[in-house]
Design a protein around this motif. Structure first.
Motif, mmCIF file in Angstrom:
data_model
loop_
_atom_site.group_PDB
_atom_site.id
_atom_site.type_symbol
_atom_site.label_atom_id
_atom_site.label_comp_id
_atom_site.label_asym_id
_atom_site.label_seq_id
_atom_site.Cartn_x
_atom_site.Cartn_y
_atom_site.Cartn_z
ATOM 1 N N VAL A 26 -4.929 13.142 -8.393
ATOM 2 C CA VAL A 26 -4.096 12.402 -7.354
ATOM 3 C C VAL A 26 -4.554 12.605 -6.081
ATOM 4 O O VAL A 26 -4.483 11.462 -5.219
ATOM 5 N N LEU A 27 -5.034 13.647 -5.495
ATOM 6 C CA LEU A 27 -5.407 14.073 -4.328
ATOM 7 C C LEU A 27 -6.722 12.865 -3.798
ATOM 8 O O LEU A 27 -6.939 12.315 -2.965
ATOM 9 N N LEU A 28 -7.422 12.709 -4.907
ATOM 10 C CA LEU A 28 -8.738 11.987 -5.073
ATOM 11 C C LEU A 28 -8.308 10.367 -4.737
ATOM 12 O O LEU A 28 -8.971 9.732 -3.931
ATOM 13 N N ALA A 29 -7.411 10.065 -5.429
ATOM 14 C CA ALA A 29 -6.867 8.783 -5.538
ATOM 15 C C ALA A 29 -6.322 8.345 -4.064
ATOM 16 O O ALA A 29 -6.565 7.453 -3.586
ATOM 17 N N LYS B 102 -12.025 -1.435 5.154
ATOM 18 C CA LYS B 102 -11.532 -2.809 5.050
ATOM 19 C C LYS B 102 -11.548 -3.288 6.745
ATOM 20 O O LYS B 102 -11.996 -4.253 7.188
ATOM 21 N N SER B 103 -10.928 -2.219 7.361
ATOM 22 C CA SER B 103 -10.668 -2.561 8.749
ATOM 23 C C SER B 103 -11.793 -2.659 9.489
ATOM 24 O O SER B 103 -12.313 -3.506 10.508
ATOM 25 N N THR B 104 -12.864 -1.996 9.094
ATOM 26 C CA THR B 104 -14.144 -1.920 9.769
ATOM 27 C C THR B 104 -15.058 -3.008 9.513
ATOM 28 O O THR B 104 -15.843 -3.775 10.252
ATOM 29 N N LEU B 105 -14.920 -3.381 8.306
ATOM 30 C CA LEU B 105 -15.689 -4.697 7.733
ATOM 31 C C LEU B 105 -15.057 -6.000 8.480
ATOM 32 O O LEU B 105 -15.992 -6.838 8.913
ATOM 33 N N LEU B 106 -14.048 -5.963 8.545
ATOM 34 C CA LEU B 106 -13.376 -7.265 9.185
ATOM 35 C C LEU B 106 -13.488 -7.304 10.908
ATOM 36 O O LEU B 106 -13.790 -8.060 11.433
ATOM 37 N N ARG C 150 0.700 -0.944 0.026
ATOM 38 C CA ARG C 150 0.137 -0.036 -0.006
ATOM 39 C C ARG C 150 0.811 1.322 0.117
ATOM 40 O O ARG C 150 0.382 2.333 -0.869
ATOM 41 N N GLU C 151 1.916 1.358 0.811
ATOM 42 C CA GLU C 151 2.709 2.318 0.865
ATOM 43 C C GLU C 151 3.416 2.826 -0.545
ATOM 44 O O GLU C 151 3.785 3.941 -0.794
ATOM 45 N N GLN D 183 -8.954 7.900 -1.580
ATOM 46 C CA GLN D 183 -9.861 6.652 -1.935
ATOM 47 C C GLN D 183 -9.021 5.555 -1.222
ATOM 48 O O GLN D 183 -9.453 4.672 -0.780
ATOM 49 N N LEU D 184 -7.552 5.612 -1.454
ATOM 50 C CA LEU D 184 -6.711 4.468 -0.703
ATOM 51 C C LEU D 184 -7.006 4.554 0.773
ATOM 52 O O LEU D 184 -7.140 3.585 1.668
ATOM 53 N N GLU D 185 -7.179 5.681 1.357
ATOM 54 C CA GLU D 185 -7.163 6.036 2.874
ATOM 55 C C GLU D 185 -8.749 5.223 3.228
ATOM 56 O O GLU D 185 -8.944 4.758 4.092
#
Length: 230
Positions: free
Chosen positions: A81-84, A95-99, A61-62, A87-89
């Motif tokens: 770029v800022l939007l992308a 994902k953390s919330t779902l898990l 990810r980094e 979106q990564l954030e």
């Protein structure tokens, strides 16, 4: 620091004024070189589009964040770029919330848990595949040439037809990037829907999980992507 060492009386003590002709020439040369280095460094940092490693070498990810961040200061690309990056954030948070929610509703050994986890993992791969596509497009984008052909305030020795064709080409670059961003935004929306459906799920039965509308949509999306890649 070099100027301090060379010009300070307590160190080398090279004199620009009042010293010999050689000292004066050396001191002036050092100052001019220092100024040129600072100007070139500033230009490279602020305006020059940096070279980006091949997308094939992006693994973590980094790596993707670093790849996108290289274009933060390119004016024509900054918003995308800022939007992308945003979106990564958001993907990481969702994902953390779902898990976390899955861990509260199911045991990790349950078939339903593994099904959810597998789908989330595949969707995440698809998301990063889209980011890779964005980076591939940005890597061949020439910001300086784009400015040359789109700045109407400066006279250019180009025909209107050439300018139009060149502008259309760059707009095509932007449309591809926008398409990837839109696809990832849709993925984020589906993850929100999946979270809502999990919270409303009455049964932990595996067949009930497979019949969830969002799970069907995500499975279809994954299937289409794999078919396209093949």
């Amino acid at each position: 620091m070099l100027n301090i060492v060379v010009l300070s009386p307590g160190l080398l003590g090279l004199e620009i004024a009042g010293g010999s002709a050689i000292e004066t020439a050396a001191g002036v040369t050092l100052l001019i070189i220092s100024l040129l280095v600072v100007l070139y460094g500033s230009y490279t940092l602020l305006f020059k589009a940096p070279a980006v490693p091949s997308a094939r070498h992006l693994e973590t990810r980094e790596d993707y964040i670093t790849g996108l961040s290289r274009y933060r200061n390119v004016k024509a690309l900054r918003d995308d770029v800022l939007l992308a990056l945003d979106q990564l954030e958001r993907l990481d948070k969702k994902k953390s919330t779902l898990l976390k929610v899955l861990g509260e509703r199911f045991e990790p050994t349950e078939l339903s848990y593994r099904k959810f986890q597998a789908v989330i993992g595949e969707v995440e791969k698809l998301f990063y595949l889209n980011v890779r596509g964005i980076l591939n497009k940005l890597s061949v984008f020439d910001a300086s040439e784009f400015t040359l052909f789109t700045n109407r305030q400066k006279p250019k020795p180009f025909s209107d037809t050439l300018v139009q064709r060149k502008t259309e080409l760059y707009n095509e670059y932007f449309s591809h990037v926008t398409g990837y961003l839109g696809a990832n935004e849709e993925i984020l929306l589906k993850l929100d829907q999946l979270l809502l459906e999990i919270s409303l799920l009455d049964s932990t039965d595996y067949t009930a999980v497979e019949e969830m509308p969002c799970m069907k949509e995500l499975s279809a999306l994954i299937g289409q992507t794999k078919l396209y890649q093949n």
